[in-house]
Design an enzyme around this catalytic site. Sequence first.
Site, PDB file in Angstrom:
ATOM      1  N   CYS A  63       5.426   6.198   4.498  1.00 52.54           N
ATOM      2  CA  CYS A  63       4.346   5.422   3.973  1.00 52.54           C
ATOM      3  C   CYS A  63       3.765   5.848   2.725  1.00 52.54           C
ATOM      4  CB  CYS A  63       3.277   5.336   5.122  1.00 52.54           C
ATOM      5  SG  CYS A  63       3.673   4.555   6.778  1.00 52.54           S
ATOM      6  N   ASP A  93      -4.788 -10.526  -0.667  1.00 47.51           N
ATOM      7  CA  ASP A  93      -3.604 -11.035  -0.489  1.00 47.51           C
ATOM      8  C   ASP A  93      -2.790 -11.045  -1.848  1.00 47.51           C
ATOM      9  OD1 ASP A  93      -1.542 -12.712   0.952  1.00 47.51           O
ATOM     10  OD2 ASP A  93      -2.108 -14.632  -0.019  1.00 47.51           O
ATOM     11  N   HIS A  94      -1.336 -10.707  -1.505  1.00 44.47           N
ATOM     12  CA  HIS A  94      -0.510 -10.450  -2.543  1.00 44.47           C
ATOM     13  C   HIS A  94      -1.152  -9.429  -3.754  1.00 44.47           C
ATOM     14  CE1 HIS A  94       1.523 -13.870  -1.001  1.00 44.47           C
ATOM     15  NE2 HIS A  94       2.649 -13.518  -1.730  1.00 44.47           N
ATOM     16  N   HIS A 118       4.933   0.101  -0.325  1.00 47.97           N
ATOM     17  CA  HIS A 118       5.547  -0.688   0.345  1.00 47.97           C
ATOM     18  C   HIS A 118       4.930  -1.915   1.024  1.00 47.97           C
ATOM     19  CE1 HIS A 118       3.981   2.242   3.141  1.00 47.97           C
ATOM     20  NE2 HIS A 118       3.804   1.082   4.091  1.00 47.97           N
ATOM     21  N   HIS A 139       3.231  -4.984   3.922  1.00 48.41           N
ATOM     22  CA  HIS A 139       3.052  -5.498   5.105  1.00 48.41           C
ATOM     23  C   HIS A 139       2.410  -6.701   5.286  1.00 48.41           C
ATOM     24  CE1 HIS A 139       3.233  -1.557   7.178  1.00 48.41           C
ATOM     25  NE2 HIS A 139       2.628  -1.057   6.367  1.00 48.41           N
ATOM     26  N   HIS A 141       0.744  -1.332  -0.031  1.00 45.99           N
ATOM     27  CA  HIS A 141       0.000   0.023  -0.189  1.00 45.99           C
ATOM     28  C   HIS A 141       0.838   1.330   0.076  1.00 45.99           C
ATOM     29  CE1 HIS A 141      -0.543   0.819   4.629  1.00 45.99           C
ATOM     30  NE2 HIS A 141       0.770   0.718   4.363  1.00 45.99           N
ATOM     31  N   GLU A 157      -1.077  -4.536  11.356  1.00 44.55           N
ATOM     32  CA  GLU A 157      -0.344  -4.257  10.318  1.00 44.55           C
ATOM     33  C   GLU A 157       1.391  -4.620  10.655  1.00 44.55           C
ATOM     34  OE1 GLU A 157      -0.966  -0.507   7.686  1.00 44.55           O
ATOM     35  OE2 GLU A 157       0.143   0.194   9.218  1.00 44.55           O
TER      36      GLU A 157
HETATM   37 NI    NI Z   1       2.286   0.811   5.709  1.00 46.84          NI
END
Ligand code: NI
Length: 135
Positions: free
Chosen positions: A34, A80-81, A40, A42, A15, A125
């Site tokens: 961010c 996911d992914h 990036h 998580h 995100h 997160e």
């Molecule tokens: Ni983040």
Amino acid sequence: MRVTVSRKAHFNSAHRLYRKDWSMEQNNTIFGKCNNPNYHGHNYELIASVTGEIDQETGFVIDVKILKDIIKKEIEDAFDHKNLNLDVPEFKDLNPTAENIAVVIHQKIKAKLASNLDLEVTLYETPRNFVTYSG
Ligand code: NI
């Protein structure tokens, strides 16, 4: 007797936190790293907790297999992914903060549950940062 049944799940997502209507400088001030334009990732950990009365015939509040399948279809398959900003329609115009992701997850799971069941979503997160939303 009202009992809470919980299921843990996991998804990896990328995100970027930013507002399109803010300058890069303003986004950097508020969102820092961010706001990296290259995104990036998580490793999100989800706990979905369903509270309701125990069914006297089955002994279940909810068959955990049903909860597992809802989470798989509504959350894992969707997130996911994926790049939350680009791939997930709910975040097209919604900043994918942990807070907003938890609200979206709650809405998606709650819509699939019987109306007499309550839902609480806890989203990690990072191992140390997590949010909780109960609707
Ligand atoms: Ni983040």
